[in-house]
Design an enzyme around this catalytic site. Structure first.
Site, short mmCIF file in Angstrom:
data_model
loop_
_atom_site.label_atom_id
_atom_site.label_comp_id
_atom_site.label_asym_id
_atom_site.label_seq_id
_atom_site.Cartn_x
_atom_site.Cartn_y
_atom_site.Cartn_z
CD GLU A 43 25.85 -21.79 17.10
OE1 GLU A 43 25.32 -21.03 18.67
OE2 GLU A 43 25.83 -22.22 16.54
CB CYS A 100 22.64 -21.46 15.21
SG CYS A 100 21.35 -20.38 15.27
CG ASN A 127 23.02 -24.63 19.28
OD1 ASN A 127 24.78 -25.15 18.28
ND2 ASN A 127 23.13 -23.03 19.22
#
Length: 769
Positions: free
Chosen positions: A273, A271, A269
């Site tokens: 994570e 970011c 995704n």
């Protein structure tokens, strides 16, 4: 409910339901009740006689007590018509024109619904490759990234903000060098975070200083070689310059792929994570660790019983979300439900350490991180096993690694450490597993009033220890930390450390500690001081590899701002020569743009919306003007052309008065129709602002220019540091950089960099890319 004034402001601005006129339809309490009721309904999918009201009350209390909060789309959309509750999506990009534009269309649907998207561009053939169907040549992944970026720019998430993307390219793709440097200009591909997909083979080649093969993704054949260490240096250099790219260890993501025979994990995704298979989505939620404590004989300790109960309820909540979610695409609905991945994480970890009196940058802090995450992982897995007994395993269980282990679970993954941005503002705690950015900061509460906001735990210690004063808190807000304040005991300084006081090595050690017991990955930004070297960045990348991290994002303080400010030595007289002899004749040449300027930005109402006008000057006088139109439209090309010509004229030595006389009074039909306006056209508005700046700078220009860089940063008087009121829609390159640099484009306060995104803890503004 324990909500701070700032939390209420953020909720009202971004989360609470409104009517078509923007009037609030609910309170924070009603929002939590709405979400709890909607998510609890999923219990009926498995038991017609389920006590939904009991579940609803459990969920409501958990959220309203700020012990657990789901990701933003769930808070915003649960129980409302849109009904899209997931934050994370990954879409595949096939190597065909049809496949590329199908992915763009699907991404637009996801962004419209409020989600973020991750892509791997690694399947696309390299630039210059032959395209057999047309006889032409391929334009390459980076060219198409720009198309995706433009599409994102055109679609607002839920009608409020731009979507966020992750772009990943494998390190063995032939276009990897172009990819590494594709965001060196902050105005390029600014709706993307980018990460290089690193392989174990590549890192081994870096260590041995040897070459590695580039692979053509279309033919699957070698397409050349590069020296691994030289490529690694380029990644480091670009990250040092402005924080991009990050790195993702692809082989590690796939080592933990729960269903390897179903497909390969290519991307995460936005970011970083949440690794996902193509068309998977994941819903996230975070437990507030700052509230998982109790007093025992006068000492604060972790309340593991409360933490276990919260984990169990949170897993139940997140599993329910999968069922009531209204997915933007049918394919996403099917794939998501086939693995039922959830991502339970934490926030408020730094605040927990404060309460326990443990420094973030210490072995005891790292050990506690490992212990807490191990506990949450075990309790989460147990809760998932319990749900599997009641509801069955996830559909792809038979093809999963759990089949061989003989462990029946409801969810293919349970834990993820996500950035919590605005969620942590709502909860009033530190974000994710990050250290605090500042212990004290100043927030504007009225037009001219300022309020000093202090971390409540530090505030209480200051009172108890007898060193509290509002003046001291203001000084701390200005400094950003408490190092060097002799009024504060050393033992307090050791505990209450901020992000920039913590060495990069401790950032990585903490990330690795949480990663050890996290199914998916950990979103964490490694903060560097501005004077950090490229060698130090390289060491952190290598340490992340050696300590088992799945990826790493770094940010060197001020690195993006310096791209805008271009601070350096003042140019000498030879650079200011205004005449140039060509073909025996003299021509006026504008002096170069100064490297340091002072300026003002003013919003002016025009006939078709708002015009934002910035006028900058240096010791020689006004030297540039630039404009940007507001969201309502206007004539951006004409006003930009006017401001460019004015800037050239000013730096060519033309008198300001003459320029103002030429512009002032020009009339536009759109302004004439609205009598309440104070200007007659965009050029007239520009002239009036220039006039105003002339009056303001007379007698003060020389004094302003003598300010040090640090003083200018504090006052916002360096060009590019001025507050931009145009928000993330600003097309001006200087303003666009501010939006991802140091200052919030909405309120002007310093932003925090987190997982490739920025978050303003003053007003809740956030932006990824």
């Amino acid at each position: 409910m324990g909500l701070t004034e700032n939390a209420v402001k953020v909720l009202e601005k971004r989360y609470l339901a409104k009517d078509e006129n923007g009037k609030l339809l609910e309170t924070p309490d009603k929002m939590f009740r709405r979400v709890a009721s909607a998510i609890a309904q999923a219990d009926k999918f498995y038991d017609e006689n389920a006590d939904v009201k009991k579940t609803e009350q459990e969920f409501y209390e958990m959220m309203s007590n700020l012990e657990f909060l789901p990701n933003s789309p769930t808070l915003m959309n649960a129980g409302r018509p849109l009904g899209q509750l997931s934050a994370c999506f990954v879409l595949p990009i096939e190597d065909s024109m049809e496949g590329i534009f199908e992915a763009i269309k699907q991404a637009a649907m996801i962004h419209k619904s409020g989600g973020g998207t991750g892509f791997s561009f690694s399947r696309l053939r390299p630039k210059g490759s032959t395209v057999n169907s047309t006889g032409g040549v391929a334009s390459g992944p980076i060219s198409f990234m720009k198309v995706f970026n433009a599409a994102t720019e055109a679609v607002k998430q839920g009608g409020t903000r731009r979507g966020a993307n992750m772009g990943i390219l494998r390190v063995d793709h032939p276009d990897i060098i172009e990819f590494i440097t594709c965001k060196q200009e902050n105005t390029e591909i600014n709706n993307f975070n980018i990460s290089v997909g690193i392989t174990e083979k590549f890192m081994q080649a870096v260590e041995s200083d040897s070459a590695y093969d580039l692979i053509d993704p279309h033919s699957k054949k070698p397409a050349g070689k590069l020296n691994a260490r030289e490529v690694f240096k380029k990644i480091v250099d670009s990250a040092w310059q402005n924080g991009e790219p990050g790195i993702i260890f692809l082989d590690r993501l796939n080592k933990d792929n729960v269903v390897p025979e179903v497909g390969e994990i290519e991307s995460t995704n936005p970011c970083g994570e949440q690794p996902l298979l193509p068309y998977e989505s994941c819903n996230l939620g975070s437990i507030n660790l700052a509230l998982m404590v109790k007093m025992n004989e006068g000492k604060v300790e972790i309340d593991y019983e409360k933490l276990a109960g919260t984990v169990q309820k949170a897993v139940h909540f997140l599993d329910n979300v999968i069922n009531v979610n209204q997915y933007p695409l049918q394919k996403i609905d099917e794939v998501t439900k086939s693995t039922r991945k959830i991502g339970l994480g934490v926030m408020g970890f730094a605040d927990l350490l404060f309460k326990l009196g443990i420094p973030y940058n210490s072995s005891s802090g790292v050990q506690l991180a490992e212990k807490i995450m191990h506990f949450i992982s075990e309790e989460g897995r147990t809760a998932s096993m319990h749900l599997a007994e009641q509801r069955g395993t996830f559909p792809l269980f038979e093809k999963s690694i759990y089949k061989a282990l003989g462990v029946k679970v409801r969810n293919a993954t349970v834990t993820t450490i996500a950035p919590t941005g605005t969620l942590s503002i709502i909860a009033g705690v530190s974000s994710g597993v990050e250290p605090v950015f500042a212990l004290s900061y100043i927030r504007n509460v009225m037009d001219n009033d300022e309020l000093v906001e202090v971390n409540p735990i530090f505030n209480q210690v200051a009172v108890d220890e007898g060193f509290y004063s509002e003046e001291l808190m203001k000084e701390i807000a200005q400094a950003g930390h408490i190092e060097g304040f002799i009024q504060i005991p050393q033992r307090v300084k050791e505990v209450f450390v901020t992000a920039h006081e913590i060495s990069p090595e401790w950032h990585i050690k903490m990330q690795a500690a949480f990663q050890k017991y996290t199914d998916n990955a950990v979103s964490k930004t490694v903060n560097f001081k501005n004077e950090a070297t490229r060698e130090e960045v390289a060491q952190v990348f290598e340490l992340a590899y050696k300590t088992g991290c799945k990826g790493v994002t770094i940010y060197r303080d001020g690195s993006r701002d310096l791209q805008v400010l271009n601070i350096g030595k003042v140019k000498g007289k030879e650079d200011n020569e205004q005449e140039e002899k060509q073909d025996g004749e003299y021509h006026i040449m504008p002096r170069p743009r100064p490297e340091i300027t002072t300026g003002f930005t003013e919003k002016v109402g025009i006939g078709c919306g708002n015009l934002y006008i910035t006028v900058n000057y240096d010791q020689q006088g006004i030297c540039e003007v630039f404009t940007n139109t507001g969201r309502a439209g206007g004539c951006p090309s004409q006003s930009e052309a006017t401001s460019r010509l004015v800037s050239i004229a000013l730096r060519s030595g033309m008198e300001v008065k003459a320029i103002v006389e030429q512009l002032k009074g020009i009339r536009c039909p759109s302004t004439i129709r609205q009598r309440e306006l104070k200007v007659t056209s965009c050029p007239d508005a520009i002239a009036r602002v220039i006039e105003k700046v002339v009056k303001l700078q007379n007698g003060n220009a020389n004094k302003e220019v003598q300010l040090t860089t640090e003083e200018k940063k504090k006052t916002g008087s360096v060009s590019g540091d001025a507050v931009c009121t145009v928000s993330d829609s600003c097309s001006n390159p200087e303003h666009q950089s501010v939006a991802v640099g140091k200052y919030c484009p909405d309120c002007g306060k310093i932003v925090e960099h987190e997982g490739g995104c920025v978050i303003c803890r003053n007003c809740g503004y956030s932006k990824c890319g």
